[in-house]
Design a protein around this motif. Sequence first.
Motif: not given
Length: 210
Positions: A25-29, A63-66, A103-107, A145-148
């Motif tokens: 849950y990053p900011v607003k996503a 894998a999904r993103e809001s 592990g602290g990573l998004l995606g 888009s939020l992943s590195s």
Amino acid sequence: AFYSHRLFDSQYLGATYQFEDILAYPVKAQTETQAHNLFAFYTIYFKRTFSVSLSAGPQYYVARESKSPDSRSWAPAGMASIGWQAMHTNFAASYSHAVTAGGGLLGAFSSNSASASARWQLARTWIAGAGANYAINKNAVPSISLSSPGGHSVSGTVSLQHSFGQHIRWEFGYARLHQSYGSIAVISSNPDSDRAYASISYQFTRPLGR
């Protein structure tokens, strides 16, 4: 879920199924990664103290993103490991390849990792341990888009354990972690971290019934 069948005195064949659902849950996503893993494995004991295990199989992940369409795919995954045990020493090492998350990573990330650990009984009540881990993570779903893009990490741990009688145990440990993820500012500005811990535990057993 786990199933194992003994083929011969020193050989085992089986299968495992594992389901993971990891939310962030990053900011607003929100990001979510689900993975279904079905592996066949084979283990052989060359000696009573030395074993090799191999596992491999398909992996289906989502894998999904809001507010974005889901990304679904299949990928191969597997692991190889060895273990050696002596009277006062044991050693284990493994290598794995899989799509994972967290592990602290998004995606979702295609991860290759290797680890090794060893323990030594220095005396009747003293045990020392050491371990190391190296992992390379590459973005498996660039559409999130939020992943590195990914990066790598390496860590090492040492520990010392002492038993006071049969029930009380004391342990101290130290870990060092280095991470290299250029697109994550909070990590690139401070790639190294240290962690020390101490614990005291009390353990007892009692039979049920007579």
